[in-house]
Structure formats: structure tokens, C-alpha cells
Motif scaffolding. Structure first.
Motif, PDB file in Angstrom:
ATOM      1  N   VAL A 147       0.856  -1.186   0.000  1.00 53.94           N
ATOM      2  CA  VAL A 147       0.000   0.000   0.000  1.00 53.94           C
ATOM      3  C   VAL A 147       0.894   1.238   0.000  1.00 53.94           C
ATOM      4  O   VAL A 147       1.745   1.391   0.885  1.00 53.94           O
ATOM      5  CB  VAL A 147      -0.935   0.011   1.221  1.00 53.94           C
ATOM      6  N   ASN A 148       0.699   2.112  -0.971  1.00 53.58           N
ATOM      7  CA  ASN A 148       1.554   3.296  -1.121  1.00 53.58           C
ATOM      8  C   ASN A 148       0.720   4.541  -1.376  1.00 53.58           C
ATOM      9  O   ASN A 148      -0.276   4.510  -2.125  1.00 53.58           O
ATOM     10  CB  ASN A 148       2.539   3.108  -2.282  1.00 53.58           C
ATOM     11  N   PHE A 149       1.162   5.651  -0.753  1.00 52.28           N
ATOM     12  CA  PHE A 149       0.561   6.956  -1.005  1.00 52.28           C
ATOM     13  C   PHE A 149       1.348   7.626  -2.126  1.00 52.28           C
ATOM     14  O   PHE A 149       2.557   7.822  -2.017  1.00 52.28           O
ATOM     15  CB  PHE A 149       0.595   7.818   0.265  1.00 52.28           C
ATOM     16  N   VAL A 150       0.669   7.967  -3.214  1.00 52.30           N
ATOM     17  CA  VAL A 150       1.316   8.547  -4.390  1.00 52.30           C
ATOM     18  C   VAL A 150       0.808   9.970  -4.574  1.00 52.30           C
ATOM     19  O   VAL A 150      -0.394  10.206  -4.751  1.00 52.30           O
ATOM     20  CB  VAL A 150       1.038   7.713  -5.658  1.00 52.30           C
ATOM     21  N   GLY A 151       1.712  10.941  -4.498  1.00 51.09           N
ATOM     22  CA  GLY A 151       1.350  12.342  -4.684  1.00 51.09           C
ATOM     23  C   GLY A 151       1.507  12.776  -6.122  1.00 51.09           C
ATOM     24  O   GLY A 151       2.329  12.236  -6.872  1.00 51.09           O
ATOM     25  N   ARG A 152       0.718  13.784  -6.505  1.00 47.72           N
ATOM     26  CA  ARG A 152       0.792  14.349  -7.849  1.00 47.72           C
ATOM     27  C   ARG A 152       0.680  15.868  -7.772  1.00 47.72           C
ATOM     28  O   ARG A 152       0.024  16.410  -6.876  1.00 47.72           O
ATOM     29  CB  ARG A 152      -0.333  13.790  -8.729  1.00 47.72           C
ATOM     30  N   GLY A 153       1.282  16.533  -8.717  1.00 47.26           N
ATOM     31  CA  GLY A 153       1.190  17.986  -8.756  1.00 47.26           C
ATOM     32  C   GLY A 153       1.816  18.614  -7.519  1.00 47.26           C
ATOM     33  O   GLY A 153       2.980  18.386  -7.193  1.00 47.26           O
ATOM     34  N   ILE A 154       1.018  19.406  -6.798  1.00 47.54           N
ATOM     35  CA  ILE A 154       1.526  20.091  -5.611  1.00 47.54           C
ATOM     36  C   ILE A 154       1.525  19.202  -4.373  1.00 47.54           C
ATOM     37  O   ILE A 154       2.017  19.614  -3.316  1.00 47.54           O
ATOM     38  CB  ILE A 154       0.689  21.358  -5.329  1.00 47.54           C
ATOM     39  N   VAL A 155       0.975  18.003  -4.499  1.00 46.52           N
ATOM     40  CA  VAL A 155       0.953  17.072  -3.370  1.00 46.52           C
ATOM     41  C   VAL A 155       2.188  16.182  -3.452  1.00 46.52           C
ATOM     42  O   VAL A 155       2.397  15.473  -4.442  1.00 46.52           O
ATOM     43  CB  VAL A 155      -0.322  16.209  -3.376  1.00 46.52           C
ATOM     44  N   ALA A 156       3.003  16.222  -2.408  1.00 44.33           N
ATOM     45  CA  ALA A 156       4.241  15.446  -2.400  1.00 44.33           C
ATOM     46  C   ALA A 156       3.993  14.024  -1.919  1.00 44.33           C
ATOM     47  O   ALA A 156       3.069  13.754  -1.124  1.00 44.33           O
ATOM     48  CB  ALA A 156       5.270  16.124  -1.495  1.00 44.33           C
ATOM     49  N   ASP A 162       2.518   4.264   4.058  1.00 41.72           N
ATOM     50  CA  ASP A 162       2.970   3.137   3.241  1.00 41.72           C
ATOM     51  C   ASP A 162       3.168   1.907   4.120  1.00 41.72           C
ATOM     52  O   ASP A 162       3.696   1.993   5.229  1.00 41.72           O
ATOM     53  CB  ASP A 162       4.279   3.475   2.533  1.00 41.72           C
ATOM     54  N   ARG A 163       2.766   0.753   3.604  1.00 39.60           N
ATOM     55  CA  ARG A 163       2.936  -0.481   4.375  1.00 39.60           C
ATOM     56  C   ARG A 163       2.820  -1.688   3.449  1.00 39.60           C
ATOM     57  O   ARG A 163       2.331  -1.590   2.324  1.00 39.60           O
ATOM     58  CB  ARG A 163       1.878  -0.576   5.473  1.00 39.60           C
TER      59      ARG A 163
END
Length: 214
Positions: A147-156, A162-163
């Protein structure tokens, strides 16, 4: 004398006719008993275990945000064994190894949570070899997820959530196989009720198994 000879000839002809009729009925009954099923004939089925390999295309319905649902596509490799129990009745153990995460649920443009992983299951079923091949199976297995948090644009990007996790699952499945090419290929649509531990999003799964006899 002539009457005796005629009677003898008549008896011989009647006996020959009866023998011919008996042989014809025997052949007809044998053909009806064997039938055009998906697998080997009744005599061949008692000789030993047979195997099949193939692929499975699964579509798992999951709860999403609000009242919406998400369909997760899960392709898998499939291995089956057919163990004769009785004429045309088979015990069918199987293994599946699939990949999850080819398609992701809806998310905002700026960021999303991606889940990818491997799913492995073992099952035990019963199938009946006829014009169509009904089957019922129960199984258990695991989900290994990243499980991963993926940022785009202005979101880093952030690894705060993540786990990696191992989750157990169980299911019950019914299918109806369609044998082709004298059972060399079986196409089996199926419906599955699945429960994943610590994840109540799973609802049910529809899919299609394509297996090739070895």
C-alpha cells in the motif's frame, strides 16, 4: 423332410436376427453411457488422476467511497487435478496465483493510494463430467499487498501510511464448464463469494477459467 429342413432354416434365421439385435442394443447402450462429456470416458476416468493448466480472469467487486463499488481485475495462473471418485464424478483440487493492482480505484487528481500485490489460493472442489461440467469448490489463501501513497502535482509523496501486509481469505465458488474439442479445452464461468480478513471491502467475484488438459 423338406418341412424339417425349412423349420431348421427358420430357427437359424431367427437366432441370427436375435443375436444381431442384441449386439446392436449393446452398442447403443454403451454409446449412451459414455456420452460426449468434457473429459475421458467412464472406463478411462477410472485409470488415474488427470491434470489441467490454464488462466483465470477474475473481477472482484469491492466497496469504495460512499455507496459506490470498485471492480478489481485479478488475472491468475491456474492448475487443477481431477481425481476419480465414481463414474463421471471427480474430486478437483486446485491452485491459483494471481496479481492484483492492474487497475486502481477512483481518487483525487492530486493524490491517490495504490494497492498492488500477489494473491495465492488453494481450493478443493467436486465436478461432474457431462455435456456441461458443474463444479463447486471452497478454498483459502492469502493476499500480499503493498500500500503506497502517491502524490501528484503540488501534493508530495509521503511514506507515512505506506505499508506491506499479509491478509488471509476464504471463499466458496460455483462454476459451469463448457468442454470444447473433446474436453481438451474447458471454459468455465464462475461466481465466488469471498471474505478477506481485516478487509471488509470484498463483496463477490465473477470470472472465467480457461483450462487445457495435459
Amino acid at each position: 423332410m423338406k418341412r424339417s429342413i425349412s423349420r431348421a432354416r427358420g430357427r437359424v434365421a431367427a437366432l441370427a436376427s436375435a443375436l444381431t439385435l442384441t449386439l446392436g442394443l449393446g452398442r447403443t447402450a454403451g454409446a449412451q453411457q459414455d456420452g460426449p462429456g468434457s473429459g475421458p470416458s467412464t472406463d478411462e476416468a477410472t485409470l488415474g488422476v488427470s491434470y489441467a493448466l490454464g488462466v483465470s480472469l477474475g473481477f472482484l467487486q469491492q466497496r469504495a467511497l460512499g455507496n459506490s463499488t470498485h471492480t478489481a481485475f485479478i488475472p491468475s495462473l491456474l492448475g487443477l487435478a481431477y481425481v476419480p471418485l465414481a463414474p463421471r464424478l471427480f474430486l478437483r483440487p486446485g491452485l491459483r496465483l494471481g496479481y492484483t493492482g492492474l487497475n486502481q480505484g477512483d481518487a483525487s487528481y492530486g493524490a491517490r493510494i495504490e494497492e498492488r500485490g500477489v494473491q495465492g489460493t488453494v481450493e478443493l472442489g467436486i465436478s461432474y463430467d457431462a455435456w456441461l461440467v458443474p463444479a463447486f469448490a471452497v478454498g483459502t489463501g492469502f493476499d500480499y499487498r503493498s500500500v503506497n501513497f502517491v502524490g501528484r502535482g503540488i501534493v508530495a509523496d509521503s511514506d507515512a501510511i505506506d505499508r506491506k501486509e499479509w491478509l488471509g481469505l476464504g471463499f466458496a465458488q460455483v462454476g459451469l464448464g463448457v468442454p470444447l474439442f473433446q474436453g481438451a479445452l474447458v471454459i468455465e464461468p464462475y461466481a465466488r463469494l469471498q471474505y478477506t480478513l481485516a478487509d471488509d471491502r470484498s463483496l463477490w467475484q465473477m470470472g472465467l477459467d480457461l483450462s487445457f488438459a495435459l
